[in-house]
Design a protein around this motif. Structure first.
Motif, PDB file in Angstrom:
ATOM      1  N   VAL A 117       3.825   0.445   3.350  1.00  0.00           N
ATOM      2  CA  VAL A 117       3.696  -0.539   3.733  1.00  0.00           C
ATOM      3  C   VAL A 117       3.667  -1.665   3.629  1.00  0.00           C
ATOM      4  O   VAL A 117       2.635  -1.583   2.059  1.00  0.00           O
ATOM      5  CB  VAL A 117       2.652  -0.748   4.694  1.00  0.00           C
ATOM      6  CG1 VAL A 117       2.487   0.826   6.175  1.00  0.00           C
ATOM      7  CG2 VAL A 117       1.207  -0.211   4.029  1.00  0.00           C
ATOM      8  N   GLU A 118       3.587  -2.317   3.459  1.00  0.00           N
ATOM      9  CA  GLU A 118       3.904  -4.353   2.723  1.00  0.00           C
ATOM     10  C   GLU A 118       2.386  -4.864   2.943  1.00  0.00           C
ATOM     11  O   GLU A 118       2.148  -4.775   1.741  1.00  0.00           O
ATOM     12  CB  GLU A 118       4.964  -5.491   3.201  1.00  0.00           C
ATOM     13  CG  GLU A 118       6.328  -4.505   2.821  1.00  0.00           C
ATOM     14  CD  GLU A 118       6.316  -5.312   1.459  1.00  0.00           C
ATOM     15  OE1 GLU A 118       5.486  -5.827   0.873  1.00  0.00           O
ATOM     16  OE2 GLU A 118       7.595  -3.968   1.175  1.00  0.00           O
ATOM     17  N   ASN A 119       1.867  -4.477   4.045  1.00  0.00           N
ATOM     18  CA  ASN A 119       0.517  -5.110   4.359  1.00  0.00           C
ATOM     19  C   ASN A 119      -0.456  -4.712   5.077  1.00  0.00           C
ATOM     20  O   ASN A 119       0.056  -4.340   6.585  1.00  0.00           O
ATOM     21  CB  ASN A 119       0.742  -6.741   4.455  1.00  0.00           C
ATOM     22  CG  ASN A 119       1.519  -8.230   3.658  1.00  0.00           C
ATOM     23  OD1 ASN A 119       0.697  -7.659   2.941  1.00  0.00           O
ATOM     24  ND2 ASN A 119       2.472  -8.287   4.211  1.00  0.00           N
ATOM     25  N   GLU A 120      -0.989  -4.285   4.531  1.00  0.00           N
ATOM     26  CA  GLU A 120      -1.929  -2.652   5.262  1.00  0.00           C
ATOM     27  C   GLU A 120      -3.200  -3.249   5.686  1.00  0.00           C
ATOM     28  O   GLU A 120      -3.600  -4.045   5.073  1.00  0.00           O
ATOM     29  CB  GLU A 120      -2.505  -1.621   4.427  1.00  0.00           C
ATOM     30  CG  GLU A 120      -3.382  -1.175   5.373  1.00  0.00           C
ATOM     31  CD  GLU A 120      -3.418   0.527   4.809  1.00  0.00           C
ATOM     32  OE1 GLU A 120      -4.139   1.841   5.130  1.00  0.00           O
ATOM     33  OE2 GLU A 120      -3.433   0.509   3.379  1.00  0.00           O
TER      34      GLU A 120
ATOM     35  N   ALA B 138       0.545  -1.072  -0.360  1.00  0.00           N
ATOM     36  CA  ALA B 138       0.219   0.307   0.306  1.00  0.00           C
ATOM     37  C   ALA B 138       1.050   1.414   0.515  1.00  0.00           C
ATOM     38  O   ALA B 138       1.925   1.605   0.560  1.00  0.00           O
ATOM     39  CB  ALA B 138      -0.600   0.059   1.021  1.00  0.00           C
ATOM     40  N   ILE B 139       0.528   2.073  -0.531  1.00  0.00           N
ATOM     41  CA  ILE B 139       1.576   3.617  -1.170  1.00  0.00           C
ATOM     42  C   ILE B 139       0.365   4.081  -1.313  1.00  0.00           C
ATOM     43  O   ILE B 139      -0.665   4.935  -2.257  1.00  0.00           O
ATOM     44  CB  ILE B 139       1.945   3.364  -2.519  1.00  0.00           C
ATOM     45  CG1 ILE B 139       2.839   2.238  -2.515  1.00  0.00           C
ATOM     46  CG2 ILE B 139       3.160   4.559  -2.641  1.00  0.00           C
ATOM     47  CD1 ILE B 139       3.464   2.477  -3.072  1.00  0.00           C
TER      48      ILE B 139
ATOM     49  N   GLY C 126       1.861   4.488  10.923  1.00  0.00           N
ATOM     50  CA  GLY C 126       2.059   2.788  11.257  1.00  0.00           C
ATOM     51  C   GLY C 126       2.503   1.984  10.264  1.00  0.00           C
ATOM     52  O   GLY C 126       2.491   2.396   8.876  1.00  0.00           O
ATOM     53  N   VAL C 127       1.214   0.876  10.421  1.00  0.00           N
ATOM     54  CA  VAL C 127       1.146  -0.049   9.544  1.00  0.00           C
ATOM     55  C   VAL C 127       0.113   0.512   8.603  1.00  0.00           C
ATOM     56  O   VAL C 127      -0.678   0.130   7.847  1.00  0.00           O
ATOM     57  CB  VAL C 127       0.877  -1.182   9.672  1.00  0.00           C
ATOM     58  CG1 VAL C 127       2.193  -2.055  10.725  1.00  0.00           C
ATOM     59  CG2 VAL C 127       0.302  -1.740  10.345  1.00  0.00           C
ATOM     60  N   TYR C 128      -0.910   1.758   8.737  1.00  0.00           N
ATOM     61  CA  TYR C 128      -2.048   2.317   7.959  1.00  0.00           C
ATOM     62  C   TYR C 128      -1.872   3.431   6.997  1.00  0.00           C
ATOM     63  O   TYR C 128      -1.252   4.857   7.201  1.00  0.00           O
ATOM     64  CB  TYR C 128      -2.562   2.793   9.339  1.00  0.00           C
ATOM     65  CG  TYR C 128      -3.366   2.046  10.214  1.00  0.00           C
ATOM     66  CD1 TYR C 128      -3.805   0.744   9.573  1.00  0.00           C
ATOM     67  CD2 TYR C 128      -3.234   1.743  11.421  1.00  0.00           C
ATOM     68  CE1 TYR C 128      -4.368  -0.403  10.682  1.00  0.00           C
ATOM     69  CE2 TYR C 128      -3.398   0.243  12.018  1.00  0.00           C
ATOM     70  CZ  TYR C 128      -4.199  -0.644  11.602  1.00  0.00           C
ATOM     71  OH  TYR C 128      -4.618  -1.422  12.356  1.00  0.00           O
ATOM     72  N   VAL C 129      -2.464   3.367   6.397  1.00  0.00           N
ATOM     73  CA  VAL C 129      -2.163   4.321   5.163  1.00  0.00           C
ATOM     74  C   VAL C 129      -3.027   4.846   4.361  1.00  0.00           C
ATOM     75  O   VAL C 129      -3.336   6.218   4.385  1.00  0.00           O
ATOM     76  CB  VAL C 129      -0.818   4.206   3.832  1.00  0.00           C
ATOM     77  CG1 VAL C 129      -0.593   4.660   2.507  1.00  0.00           C
ATOM     78  CG2 VAL C 129       0.637   3.377   3.965  1.00  0.00           C
ATOM     79  N   ASN C 130      -3.434   3.688   3.544  1.00  0.00           N
ATOM     80  CA  ASN C 130      -4.652   4.150   2.769  1.00  0.00           C
ATOM     81  C   ASN C 130      -6.197   4.140   3.881  1.00  0.00           C
ATOM     82  O   ASN C 130      -7.101   4.621   4.154  1.00  0.00           O
ATOM     83  CB  ASN C 130      -5.113   3.231   1.714  1.00  0.00           C
ATOM     84  CG  ASN C 130      -4.668   3.755   0.727  1.00  0.00           C
ATOM     85  OD1 ASN C 130      -3.990   5.254   0.401  1.00  0.00           O
ATOM     86  ND2 ASN C 130      -3.545   2.122   0.281  1.00  0.00           N
ATOM     87  N   GLU C 131      -6.134   3.120   4.707  1.00  0.00           N
ATOM     88  CA  GLU C 131      -6.856   2.882   5.551  1.00  0.00           C
ATOM     89  C   GLU C 131      -7.224   3.635   6.775  1.00  0.00           C
ATOM     90  O   GLU C 131      -6.182   2.939   8.514  1.00  0.00           O
ATOM     91  CB  GLU C 131      -7.042   0.935   6.120  1.00  0.00           C
ATOM     92  CG  GLU C 131      -7.108  -0.121   5.538  1.00  0.00           C
ATOM     93  CD  GLU C 131      -9.239   0.530   5.152  1.00  0.00           C
ATOM     94  OE1 GLU C 131      -9.570  -0.212   6.033  1.00  0.00           O
ATOM     95  OE2 GLU C 131      -9.315   0.913   4.272  1.00  0.00           O
TER      96      GLU C 131
END
Length: 296
Positions: free
Chosen positions: A73-76, A2-3, A107-112
């Motif tokens: 992040v690799e896995n969002e 996710a970018i 953290g691990v959240y980009v689009n979410e």
């Protein structure tokens, strides 16, 4: 992977921490991101200045420069709860944020996160959160729609000219009668260890909350909380200090081991109301989420 389609921004500090390049500062600022990741981002043109010119591996550190980068992040994780838009005009948007959804990327959240979800939903790319709620807290968040009026609404939060009301649920001892009782909590809150937690210390008070019990059963009580100041985790720490830590709090009174979110046990804290005088019209405005926390 996710970018984020939107850049994150940081300003280089006034005091040089003993480095010579922007790249070195990024390594200090984000110790959990591998150097090879920043090298690749810079090589791919994903780190730039305010004017759009690219940062290179040799770009010198200069205090107060603004640097923009794109979170990856690799896995969002996907958050299985929906936000709700309560109000929108040409200047502000008020939305309800569910538990577990971050307000902005982190953290691990980009689009979410609430901000990027709302940007996609409304098509307003300039939409900007004016304040924060913890990811684990549910409730109302105000966004700026119009960059030209943004500073006026941001000033409401900077100068404590906005009135917030929360709800919280805590377990109580059998036989306690708390209904309609009120508490004024004044104390000093400072960063603890680990640094994402807070603690009460000796010294001049820098935090103030008003807390009232509005409902109770034999097992739990529902409290109305009004923060006067806005310290990190203030309400969670103040409830703990009264002997009633908020139900499902993983930080207070004891920090729990890191674990995956359990969607069936959300933190029982809700940002329910926002009240303020509109800086453009000088008229009072009041927004309220109609849902309530429930007791056992």
């Amino acid at each position: 992977m996710a970018i984020s389609p939107y850049p994150s921004k940081l300003s280089l500090p006034i005091v040089n921490p003993g480095i010579t390049t922007v790249f070195e500062y990024l390594l200090i600022k984000f110790p959990y991101v591998k150097p090879s990741v920043w090298q690749q981002r810079i090589h791919d043109g994903k780190v730039h200045y305010h004017d759009g010119s690219l940062v290179s591996m040799q770009s010198p550190f200069q205090s107060q420069q603004r640097i923009y980068y794109y979170r990856e992040v690799e896995n969002e994780p996907l958050i299985p709860f929906s936000e709700t838009i309560l109000f929108q005009d040409q200047h502000i948007l008020i939305a309800y944020k569910p538990h577990f959804l971050a307000v902005t990327p982190g953290g691990v959240y980009v689009n979410e996160c609430l901000q990027n979800r709302l940007r996609r939903r409304t098509g307003i790319e300039s939409l900007q959160a004016l304040h924060r709620l913890d990811r684990v807290t549910a409730g109302l968040v105000m966004f700026s729609v119009n960059p030209d009026s943004r500073a006026l609404y941001h000033d409401l939060f900077e100068n404590r000219r906005i009135h917030k009301t929360y709800q919280a649920v805590a377990n109580i001892t059998k036989g306690q009668v708390l209904i309609d009782k009120e508490w004024q909590v004044h104390n000093r809150i400072e960063t603890s260890k680990p640094r994402f937690t807070m603690r009460i210390t000796e010294g001049e008070a820098n935090s103030h909350s008003m807390i009232k019990c509005i409902q109770q059963t034999t097992q739990q009580a529902l409290f109305e909380l009004t923060p006067v100041t806005g310290k990190t985790h203030q309400l969670r720490v103040h409830m703990q200090s009264l002997g009633w830590p908020i139900v499902n709090d993983k930080y207070y009174p004891h920090l729990q081991p890191l674990s995956e979110d359990n969607y069936s046990t959300p933190l029982q804290l809700l940002a329910k109301k926002l009240k303020f005088i509109d800086p453009l019209t000088q008229q009072p405005r009041h927004f309220q989420y109609e849902g309530n926390l429930s007791l056992l």
